[in-house]
Scaffold this active site. Structure first.
Site, PDB file in Angstrom:
ATOM      1  N   SER A 132      -3.698   4.254  -1.385  1.00 51.55           N
ATOM      2  CA  SER A 132      -3.328   2.853  -1.209  1.00 51.55           C
ATOM      3  C   SER A 132      -4.452   1.959  -1.711  1.00 51.55           C
ATOM      4  O   SER A 132      -5.612   2.135  -1.333  1.00 51.55           O
ATOM      5  CB  SER A 132      -3.076   2.582   0.280  1.00 51.55           C
ATOM      6  OG  SER A 132      -2.854   1.209   0.467  1.00 51.55           O
ATOM      7  N   CYS A 183      -6.911  -0.938  11.990  1.00 52.35           N
ATOM      8  CA  CYS A 183      -7.900  -0.232  11.174  1.00 52.35           C
ATOM      9  C   CYS A 183      -9.286  -0.856  11.375  1.00 52.35           C
ATOM     10  O   CYS A 183      -9.468  -2.048  11.209  1.00 52.35           O
ATOM     11  CB  CYS A 183      -7.476  -0.339   9.719  1.00 52.35           C
ATOM     12  SG  CYS A 183      -8.653   0.343   8.584  1.00 52.35           S
ATOM     13  N   GLY A 216     -11.875   0.828   3.994  1.00 52.49           N
ATOM     14  CA  GLY A 216     -12.414   0.806   2.637  1.00 52.49           C
ATOM     15  C   GLY A 216     -11.352   0.767   1.559  1.00 52.49           C
ATOM     16  O   GLY A 216     -10.175   0.965   1.798  1.00 52.49           O
ATOM     17  N   GLU A 217     -11.816   0.447   0.351  1.00 58.57           N
ATOM     18  CA  GLU A 217     -10.948   0.423  -0.838  1.00 58.57           C
ATOM     19  C   GLU A 217     -11.255   1.697  -1.638  1.00 58.57           C
ATOM     20  O   GLU A 217     -12.321   1.819  -2.255  1.00 58.57           O
ATOM     21  CB  GLU A 217     -11.251  -0.848  -1.651  1.00 58.57           C
ATOM     22  CG  GLU A 217     -10.695  -0.858  -3.056  1.00 58.57           C
ATOM     23  CD  GLU A 217      -9.206  -0.559  -3.158  1.00 58.57           C
ATOM     24  OE1 GLU A 217      -8.401  -1.344  -2.668  1.00 58.57           O
ATOM     25  OE2 GLU A 217      -8.858   0.504  -3.751  1.00 58.57           O
ATOM     26  N   CYS A 227      -7.085  -8.142   7.958  1.00 57.44           N
ATOM     27  CA  CYS A 227      -7.528  -6.767   8.221  1.00 57.44           C
ATOM     28  C   CYS A 227      -8.805  -6.751   9.048  1.00 57.44           C
ATOM     29  O   CYS A 227      -9.777  -7.428   8.714  1.00 57.44           O
ATOM     30  CB  CYS A 227      -7.762  -6.062   6.889  1.00 57.44           C
ATOM     31  SG  CYS A 227      -8.536  -4.441   7.069  1.00 57.44           S
ATOM     32  N   ASN A 260      -0.255  -6.275  13.492  1.00 59.00           N
ATOM     33  CA  ASN A 260      -0.790  -5.788  14.766  1.00 59.00           C
ATOM     34  C   ASN A 260      -2.027  -6.638  15.096  1.00 59.00           C
ATOM     35  O   ASN A 260      -3.094  -6.395  14.541  1.00 59.00           O
ATOM     36  CB  ASN A 260      -1.165  -4.296  14.570  1.00 59.00           C
ATOM     37  CG  ASN A 260      -1.521  -3.614  15.863  1.00 59.00           C
ATOM     38  OD1 ASN A 260      -1.461  -4.215  16.931  1.00 59.00           O
ATOM     39  ND2 ASN A 260      -1.910  -2.358  15.768  1.00 59.00           N
ATOM     40  N   SER A 286      -1.106  -2.609  -1.473  1.00 60.37           N
ATOM     41  CA  SER A 286      -1.104  -3.580  -0.371  1.00 60.37           C
ATOM     42  C   SER A 286      -0.736  -4.923  -0.977  1.00 60.37           C
ATOM     43  O   SER A 286      -1.579  -5.572  -1.584  1.00 60.37           O
ATOM     44  CB  SER A 286      -2.502  -3.685   0.256  1.00 60.37           C
ATOM     45  OG  SER A 286      -2.854  -2.496   0.871  1.00 60.37           O
ATOM     46  N   LEU A 287       0.488  -5.307  -0.840  1.00 55.42           N
ATOM     47  CA  LEU A 287       0.957  -6.511  -1.561  1.00 55.42           C
ATOM     48  C   LEU A 287       0.866  -7.755  -0.672  1.00 55.42           C
ATOM     49  O   LEU A 287       0.124  -8.676  -0.955  1.00 55.42           O
ATOM     50  CB  LEU A 287       2.395  -6.277  -2.038  1.00 55.42           C
ATOM     51  CG  LEU A 287       2.919  -7.332  -3.001  1.00 55.42           C
ATOM     52  CD1 LEU A 287       2.154  -7.319  -4.303  1.00 55.42           C
ATOM     53  CD2 LEU A 287       4.414  -7.132  -3.254  1.00 55.42           C
ATOM     54  N   HIS A 288       1.702  -7.792   0.349  1.00 53.37           N
ATOM     55  CA  HIS A 288       1.611  -8.760   1.439  1.00 53.37           C
ATOM     56  C   HIS A 288       1.967 -10.210   1.121  1.00 53.37           C
ATOM     57  O   HIS A 288       2.013 -11.039   2.032  1.00 53.37           O
ATOM     58  CB  HIS A 288       0.224  -8.737   2.104  1.00 53.37           C
ATOM     59  CG  HIS A 288      -0.232  -7.358   2.470  1.00 53.37           C
ATOM     60  ND1 HIS A 288       0.599  -6.447   3.078  1.00 53.37           N
ATOM     61  CD2 HIS A 288      -1.411  -6.718   2.272  1.00 53.37           C
ATOM     62  CE1 HIS A 288      -0.073  -5.312   3.264  1.00 53.37           C
ATOM     63  NE2 HIS A 288      -1.269  -5.441   2.771  1.00 53.37           N
TER      64      HIS A 288
HETATM   65  S1  SF4 Z   1      -7.044  -4.191   3.742  1.00 51.97           S
HETATM   66 FE1  SF4 Z   1      -8.180  -2.483   2.821  1.00 51.97          FE
HETATM   67  S2  SF4 Z   1      -9.222  -3.477   1.085  1.00 51.97           S
HETATM   68 FE2  SF4 Z   1      -8.610  -5.163   2.458  1.00 51.97          FE
HETATM   69  S3  SF4 Z   1     -10.403  -5.472   3.824  1.00 51.97           S
HETATM   70 FE3  SF4 Z   1      -9.013  -4.006   4.837  1.00 51.97          FE
HETATM   71  S4  SF4 Z   1      -9.852  -1.992   4.281  1.00 51.97           S
HETATM   72 FE4  SF4 Z   1     -10.682  -3.482   2.817  1.00 51.97          FE
END
Ligand code: SF4
Length: 384
Positions: A204, A346, A172-173, A123, A303, A226-228
């Site tokens: 999410s 993102c 963010g989370e 990410c 991506n 967010s499993l992945h």
């Molecule tokens: S996927 Fe979500 S929780 Fe993980 S680093 Fe990116 S913004 Fe933060």
């Protein structure tokens, strides 16, 4: 001179009522004001025709109606629109509108923090340090800016509008800023205002297990995970939070999520990474993992962003993965890559903005310019 008036956006209904009482107005005035702020999207007290002139003046003296500042707006050829929004302390966050394939409706993806504490390796936002949590005003304000951009005020009675869904899946989370997220989402859900049904809102999470039950009970929104990955080994590598809340614990929290049912399935986001998590065996393991859960999947072709360590799976492998899930009765669409022409990963737009600020600062310092318009604190932000 600094404007010390309080922003009314982001206050809960109770807090807005308390503010009205504090300035000598009757509590029911808060309902009229709420309608103006969140149904009509009005920002100027003097245009609020359902409110007396005396009250308009009183509101103007004490309060403002403030959205995040629009720093940059980018539109993709595929209809995706992205906004970089600025806050009074100089921080920035991203908001994205992603239209459905039919382009009639779509989802606004909202950020909950500036940066992120987690460091998910796929990410882009994970490369940025957490700066701070966003306030309720900054969270619901992102949606309001999106509505401004599409001219969707006032809220139509029939609910017909392009910006029909919200997903808390930006920077963010959200579970780490739950109180502010909850306040903002309750404002967005309120039927007298923005009026987005909780069935059209998805939160999410990377898997902050202790907060999941509360989220379901207090907000009743859809849950996405967010499993992945299907093994703890790989998931801990991709998402270090898995070391704290491993798959077994996470899956149990999903089973316990209030309100999850066949009509309200939990979405499992699965980013397709070449050679890492995309084999037929992985797909079968995934089916075992979610057995018994009301689940659906969202397969996301990776991506790539500059410096990322991963490659996107081959289209045939993604197709095979999807087929295995679908043959077993699960919805598993492959998400089309959207907005690839507008820094779609993102956090990428914010990083780009930080880079530009940094190079402007470098230029100015090289020229020996150190002026009051670019104070030390901002310089530090630009550098970090
Ligand atoms: S996927 Fe979500 S929780 Fe993980 S680093 Fe990116 S913004 Fe933060």
């Amino acid at each position: 001179m600094t404007d010390t008036r309080k922003n009314l956006i982001g206050l809960s209904r109770e807090d807005l009522t308390a503010e009205m009482v504090a300035i000598g107005e009757k509590p029911y005035r808060a309902k009229q004001l709420w309608h103006q702020l969140y149904n009509r999207g009005e920002t100027d007290f003097f245009n609020m025709t359902t409110i007396s002139k005396v009250m308009q003046q009183r509101l103007h003296e004490q309060f403002v109606v403030e959205r995040p500042r629009l720093e940059r707006e980018m539109s993709s050829v595929d209809g995706t629109r992205k906004w970089l929004l600025g806050f009074p302390d100089g921080n920035e966050a991203e908001t994205v509108f992603i239209p459905d394939m039919d382009e009639e409706r779509g989802t606004v993806c909202i950020s909950s923090q500036v940066g992120c504490t987690l460091t998910c390796t796929f990410c882009h936002t994970g490369t940025q340090l957490l700066v701070r949590n966003l306030t309720p005003a900054e969270i619901v304000g992102q949606f309001m800016v999106a509505r401004d951009s599409y001219g969707e005020w006032p809220t139509p009675d029939d609910g017909g509008r392009k910006l029909s869904n919200i997903v808390m899946m930006g920077m963010g989370e959200p579970m780490f800023n739950f109180d502010n997220v909850a306040t903002a989402l309750k404002i967005a859900m309120d039927g007298d205002g923005i009026g987005i049904s909780k069935r059209r809102i998805t939160l999410s999470t990377s898997g902050v297990v202790p907060m999941m039950k509360r989220c379901g009970e207090e907000l009743g929104v859809n849950l996405a995970i967010s499993l992945h990955a299907v093994t703890d080994e790989l998931r801990s590598e991709l998402m270090p939070i898995n070391k704290k809340y491993p798959l077994k614990v996470l899956m149990q929290a999903c089973r316990d999520y209030p309100g999850a049912s066949n009509s309200r399935r939990i979405t499992f986001e699965y980013i397709m990474l070449k050679g890492l998590n995309d084999s037929a065996a992985d797909a079968k393991k995934l089916l075992q993992l979610i057995r018994g859960l009301p689940a659906k999947f969202n397969l996301i072709p990776f991506n790539p962003w500059p410096g990322s360590a991963y490659e996107c799976s081959a289209p045939a492998d993604i197709r095979r993965f999807s087929d295995i899930l679908q043959d077993n009765g699960y919805s598993a669409p492959i998400r089309a890559s959207r907005g690839s022409d507008i820094l779609a990963a993102c956090g990428q737009l914010r990083s780009e903005s930080q880079r530009q600020k940094c190079s402007r600062l470098t230029e100015r310092l090289a020229q020996g310019i150190d002026d009051e318009h670019f104070p030390a604190q901002r310089q530090q932000q630009a550098i970090s």
